[in-house]
Write a protein that holds these residues in place. Structure first.
Motif, short mmCIF file in Angstrom:
data_model
loop_
_atom_site.label_atom_id
_atom_site.label_comp_id
_atom_site.label_asym_id
_atom_site.label_seq_id
_atom_site.Cartn_x
_atom_site.Cartn_y
_atom_site.Cartn_z
N GLY A 192 -6.41 2.20 4.82
CA GLY A 192 -7.21 1.09 5.49
C GLY A 192 -6.41 -0.10 5.39
N ASN A 193 -5.89 -0.53 4.33
CA ASN A 193 -5.12 -1.57 4.09
C ASN A 193 -3.78 -1.66 4.90
N LEU A 194 -3.13 -0.64 4.87
CA LEU A 194 -1.91 -0.46 5.85
C LEU A 194 -2.37 -0.85 7.32
N MET A 195 -3.43 -0.31 7.72
CA MET A 195 -3.87 -0.43 9.30
C MET A 195 -4.11 -2.11 9.56
N VAL A 210 -7.36 6.62 -3.59
CA VAL A 210 -6.44 5.39 -3.49
C VAL A 210 -5.88 5.65 -2.09
N GLY A 211 -5.61 7.05 -1.63
CA GLY A 211 -4.72 7.10 -0.43
C GLY A 211 -5.55 6.46 0.91
N THR A 219 0.68 9.17 -6.07
CA THR A 219 0.96 10.70 -5.70
C THR A 219 1.78 11.29 -6.71
N MET A 220 2.80 10.41 -7.36
CA MET A 220 3.84 10.99 -8.29
C MET A 220 3.06 11.26 -9.62
N PRO A 236 0.72 -1.15 -0.13
CA PRO A 236 0.12 -0.12 0.02
C PRO A 236 0.63 1.44 0.06
N LEU A 237 1.98 1.34 0.69
CA LEU A 237 2.79 2.25 0.75
C LEU A 237 3.31 2.80 -0.94
#
Length: 376
Positions: free
Chosen positions: A238-241, A232-233, A222-223, A214-215
């Protein structure tokens, strides 16, 4: 008698119009599909009930001071509700199947072809007398092809909020009809031999990969496409959590209480746009028709891309999994698995189909960002 007349005029019975009755029938129809047919009940119940409330004469639900007015203003106009839903979906999503087989991103991308094909279709409909879509309206309608309700609501609220009701109802209706719409298309575009193809078991994905994914997705978005970062953010957050394993309480809240509360108010807010004056138009019928075309084209494009990948891989990929490229998670993947089992009782495609399915979620968000950047 004069007092009785005044009292009568303050009742809903004295102020009902034919259009309002028709829209209340639509609301009851949505409730029927949700309760009896079990089609997307989590959203169709509040949407259907919201349609009933908004068409009550003198109810004032959608006027300044009314509950639905503020629910819509706070949650939809600000795009807060779709973004919270995306965070919850991210917390519910396991990217393991996609990380194990990154080529499935191509299937998620191919299924978004229906969005852009429908964009041109909506513009061509301007040749029909009585139908006139601007570029912003056409883009908002086209996103239905992604089969992603929150994304459709997000883009419609940005580009054509007056069409939000029709777009949301079409998006969620076609998501609910995935088991009916997709199998005939899948079978028409594949041979019995192709449907019998068994795929190799996916490799085990490490926790580190799941945390970094996810990162990485967020950094790339972003780029290269900052207009897609809201959707997407929140999805990546949510996925990182979920995958980090250090904020279980937050992850479980996003998966359960938060997404459930938001779903209730999101449905009511969408239902508030199903008023007679805004819904009973020729444009609404065109939107429903274009939505069906968009969804069908997206499914077909995913299957055809999977057929090509199957040929290039020497028959190691079952073309059916391309249908899961639309982002109706996890229903599309389940339909793929069901059709695969019908062709071959030993053909379990669910985990393989989840790869393009979650890729489709990202693909629809990216497509929304592209449309927003081009016509917003």
């Amino acid at each position: 008698m004069e007092k009785l007349e005044i009292l009568w005029q303050t009742t809903a019975l004295a102020n009902f119009e034919l259009g309002q009755l028709a829209m209340m029938a639509v609301g009851l129809g949505l409730l029927y599909l949700a309760i009896v047919k079990k089609f997307e009940p989590l959203l169709l119940v509040p949407i259907g009930f919201g349609a009933l409330l908004t068409n009550i004469p003198l109810g004032g639900f959608t006027e300044p001071g009314g509950m639905l007015y503020y629910v819509y203003t706070v949650g939809i106009e600000s795009t807060v509700f779709p973004l919270l839903i995306f965070m919850g979906v991210g917390a519910l999503t396991d990217f393991g199947a996609l990380i194990a087989n990154p080529r499935m991103l191509l299937l998620g991308a191919a299924a978004q072809f229906g969005i852009f094909a429908t964009l041109f279709g909506a513009i061509l409909l301007n040749l029909v007398p009585g139908v006139e879509f601007s570029m912003q309206e056409a883009a908002a309608i086209a996103i239905i092809g992604g089969a992603d309700g929150p994304t459709a609501i997000f883009l419609a609220s940005k580009l054509a909020d007056h069409l939000l009701g029709a777009i949301a109802v079409a998006a969620y209706s076609y998501m609910a009809l995935v088991p009916i719409i997709q199998p005939p298309i899948m079978k028409a575009l594949t041979t019995p031999e192709e449907r019998k193809i068994e795929m190799q078991q996916l490799r085990t994905v490490s926790k580190r990969e799941k945390i970094l994914f996810p990162l990485a997705v967020m950094a790339l978005t972003t780029m290269f496409l900052p207009t897609a970062t809201p959707l997407v953010g929140m999805f990546c957050l949510g996925n990182l959590m979920r995958e980090s394993g250090v904020v279980d309480r937050l992850s479980k809240t996003a998966q359960n209480e938060l997404i459930n509360i938001t779903t209730i108010f999101l449905g009511l807010a969408v239902g508030s746009k199903l008023s007679a004056d805004g819904f009973l138009t020729g444009e609404t019928l065109a939107i429903l028709g274009l939505g069906a075309v968009a969804f069908s084209i997206g499914t077909a494009a995913g299957v055809l891309m999977a057929k090509l990948m199957s040929k290039l891989s020497g028959g190691k990929i079952n073309p059916l999994i391309g249908a899961a490229g639309v982002s109706a998670v996890p229903m599309a993947a389940r339909v793929v698995n069901k059709v695969g089992l019908e062709a071959n009782p030993h053909n379990f495609l669910l985990m393989h189909a989840m790869g393009p399915n979650v890729a489709g979620v990202l693909g629809s968000a990216v497509a929304a960002g592209i449309l927003l950047a081009l016509v917003g």
